[in-house]
Design a protein around this motif. Sequence first.
Motif, PDB file in Angstrom:
ATOM      1  N   GLU A 168      -0.296 -11.525   4.439  1.00 58.12           N
ATOM      2  CA  GLU A 168       0.150 -12.770   3.813  1.00 58.12           C
ATOM      3  C   GLU A 168       0.340 -12.650   2.301  1.00 58.12           C
ATOM      4  O   GLU A 168       0.711 -13.624   1.635  1.00 58.12           O
ATOM      5  CB  GLU A 168      -0.839 -13.892   4.126  1.00 58.12           C
ATOM      6  N   GLY A 169       0.101 -11.456   1.741  1.00 66.26           N
ATOM      7  CA  GLY A 169       0.399 -11.204   0.319  1.00 66.26           C
ATOM      8  C   GLY A 169      -0.683 -11.595  -0.640  1.00 66.26           C
ATOM      9  O   GLY A 169      -0.475 -11.545  -1.864  1.00 66.26           O
ATOM     10  N   ARG A 170      -1.865 -12.005  -0.173  1.00 70.29           N
ATOM     11  CA  ARG A 170      -2.948 -12.355  -1.089  1.00 70.29           C
ATOM     12  C   ARG A 170      -3.644 -11.111  -1.646  1.00 70.29           C
ATOM     13  O   ARG A 170      -4.232 -11.147  -2.722  1.00 70.29           O
ATOM     14  CB  ARG A 170      -3.961 -13.255  -0.366  1.00 70.29           C
ATOM     15  N   GLU A 171      -3.607 -10.026  -0.897  1.00 68.29           N
ATOM     16  CA  GLU A 171      -4.162  -8.742  -1.360  1.00 68.29           C
ATOM     17  C   GLU A 171      -2.990  -7.791  -1.630  1.00 68.29           C
ATOM     18  O   GLU A 171      -2.381  -7.278  -0.688  1.00 68.29           O
ATOM     19  CB  GLU A 171      -5.114  -8.155  -0.306  1.00 68.29           C
ATOM     20  N   VAL A 172      -2.662  -7.624  -2.902  1.00 66.52           N
ATOM     21  CA  VAL A 172      -1.486  -6.833  -3.284  1.00 66.52           C
ATOM     22  C   VAL A 172      -1.882  -5.392  -3.596  1.00 66.52           C
ATOM     23  O   VAL A 172      -3.065  -5.086  -3.828  1.00 66.52           O
ATOM     24  CB  VAL A 172      -0.775  -7.461  -4.502  1.00 66.52           C
ATOM     25  N   LYS A 173      -0.904  -4.530  -3.703  1.00 63.60           N
ATOM     26  CA  LYS A 173      -1.127  -3.111  -3.986  1.00 63.60           C
ATOM     27  C   LYS A 173      -1.515  -2.929  -5.457  1.00 63.60           C
ATOM     28  O   LYS A 173      -0.832  -3.432  -6.354  1.00 63.60           O
ATOM     29  CB  LYS A 173       0.134  -2.320  -3.687  1.00 63.60           C
ATOM     30  N   PRO A 174      -2.616  -2.242  -5.698  1.00 68.62           N
ATOM     31  CA  PRO A 174      -3.015  -1.986  -7.090  1.00 68.62           C
ATOM     32  C   PRO A 174      -1.959  -1.166  -7.831  1.00 68.62           C
ATOM     33  O   PRO A 174      -1.319  -0.281  -7.252  1.00 68.62           O
ATOM     34  CB  PRO A 174      -4.324  -1.210  -6.956  1.00 68.62           C
ATOM     35  N   GLU A 175      -1.777  -1.464  -9.125  1.00 68.28           N
ATOM     36  CA  GLU A 175      -0.756  -0.749  -9.889  1.00 68.28           C
ATOM     37  C   GLU A 175      -1.189   0.682 -10.183  1.00 68.28           C
ATOM     38  O   GLU A 175      -0.366   1.606 -10.143  1.00 68.28           O
ATOM     39  CB  GLU A 175      -0.492  -1.497 -11.198  1.00 68.28           C
ATOM     40  N   ALA A 176      -2.443   0.861 -10.453  1.00 69.17           N
ATOM     41  CA  ALA A 176      -2.925   2.207 -10.783  1.00 69.17           C
ATOM     42  C   ALA A 176      -3.224   2.982  -9.515  1.00 69.17           C
ATOM     43  O   ALA A 176      -3.738   2.449  -8.536  1.00 69.17           O
ATOM     44  CB  ALA A 176      -4.183   2.109 -11.640  1.00 69.17           C
ATOM     45  N   ALA A 177      -2.882   4.244  -9.543  1.00 66.26           N
ATOM     46  CA  ALA A 177      -3.167   5.108  -8.409  1.00 66.26           C
ATOM     47  C   ALA A 177      -4.667   5.367  -8.346  1.00 66.26           C
ATOM     48  O   ALA A 177      -5.344   5.423  -9.360  1.00 66.26           O
ATOM     49  CB  ALA A 177      -2.406   6.409  -8.524  1.00 66.26           C
ATOM     50  N   GLY A 178      -5.160   5.517  -7.144  1.00 65.26           N
ATOM     51  CA  GLY A 178      -6.580   5.766  -7.007  1.00 65.26           C
ATOM     52  C   GLY A 178      -7.070   5.370  -5.626  1.00 65.26           C
ATOM     53  O   GLY A 178      -6.292   5.181  -4.674  1.00 65.26           O
ATOM     54  N   THR A 179      -8.365   5.229  -5.526  1.00 62.58           N
ATOM     55  CA  THR A 179      -8.978   4.931  -4.229  1.00 62.58           C
ATOM     56  C   THR A 179      -8.571   3.553  -3.724  1.00 62.58           C
ATOM     57  O   THR A 179      -8.297   3.381  -2.528  1.00 62.58           O
ATOM     58  CB  THR A 179     -10.512   4.992  -4.356  1.00 62.58           C
ATOM     59  N   ALA A 180      -8.505   2.588  -4.603  1.00 61.51           N
ATOM     60  CA  ALA A 180      -8.148   1.226  -4.201  1.00 61.51           C
ATOM     61  C   ALA A 180      -6.718   1.163  -3.674  1.00 61.51           C
ATOM     62  O   ALA A 180      -6.435   0.490  -2.674  1.00 61.51           O
ATOM     63  CB  ALA A 180      -8.312   0.262  -5.373  1.00 61.51           C
TER      64      ALA A 180
END
Length: 310
Positions: free
Chosen positions: A37-49
């Motif tokens: 539903e788009g509430r959890e977006v992709k983090p901009e910085a690369a990494g574990t998250a």
Amino acid sequence: MEGSQAGIKLEGSKNWNVWKFQTMVVLRGHGLLDVVEGREVKPEAAGTAAEAWASKDAKAQTFLVTRMTEEVMLHIITCSSSADMWKKLASVYEQKTETSVHIVQQRFFQYKYEEGIEMAVFLSKVQEMKNQLKQMNEDISDKLVITKVLMSLPEDFSHFISAWESAPDDKQTYDNLVARLLVEEVRIKEKRSESNQSSAFMAKRFDKKSVKCYRCNKLGHFQSECHSKVDNQNSASSSVNNRHQNFNNSNRKCFYCNKVGHFKSECRFNKNKNNGNAFVVQETFNEHFQQSQWLVDSGASEHIVAVVEQ
């Protein structure tokens, strides 16, 4: 995701609401609904998250595409994330224009319970249209849904409707209505089954194949239904003649004087019988006529003498 192949497949607008409900429940159970539903977006910085998000998104995409037909899949073939897929499907199957709202409302109020449909199917269809309108920001109250259901029921449920209207207000809930309608459906089916069995028994009991007509002596119909060309009048005359033969003068006995040869109604000694004719004797009195002497014994119950002097 385990069991991703199971469940309902999206076929289009006809099962979108049911599919969407089931899909949201499963995605929420696997912790993927916020991603879809788009509430959890992709983090901009690369990494574990970012890697964790990408793993969730891949699972969600797999879940979505394996639960739809190829025709539906054509709408999302260019999408790059599960959120894009979900948004695209909603835009296709949830058109919130005034026209679409009006169409769903019209379908809701015109929907009727039809003979042969299970009550559970009818109620679920009503609830589905209610939910569809709710998604279009056109929520319908339970009281209005109850009124719609009651107005859609056939004549067999007339006693149920009367009983429902006399129930206390706190008992007139939609959930209570559903439970009581399912019970009433079973009762009506049992009543129909008993009626059909009774009708079949009566039809078997009064099978006309064994009925004999007393006019033409044939099987298969009653005398009142006989189409024989036998003349009723001739039949009646024949019956009278038969009775006349059976009761001839030699067998007739009067129950008044106990003599044979006539009936009581014909007995001349019976003073209570009704005589249709009068026997009249006319005579002129003279010095030779004696009042104590009768000229004729007519057998009449009463005698009247008119004396005329000359």
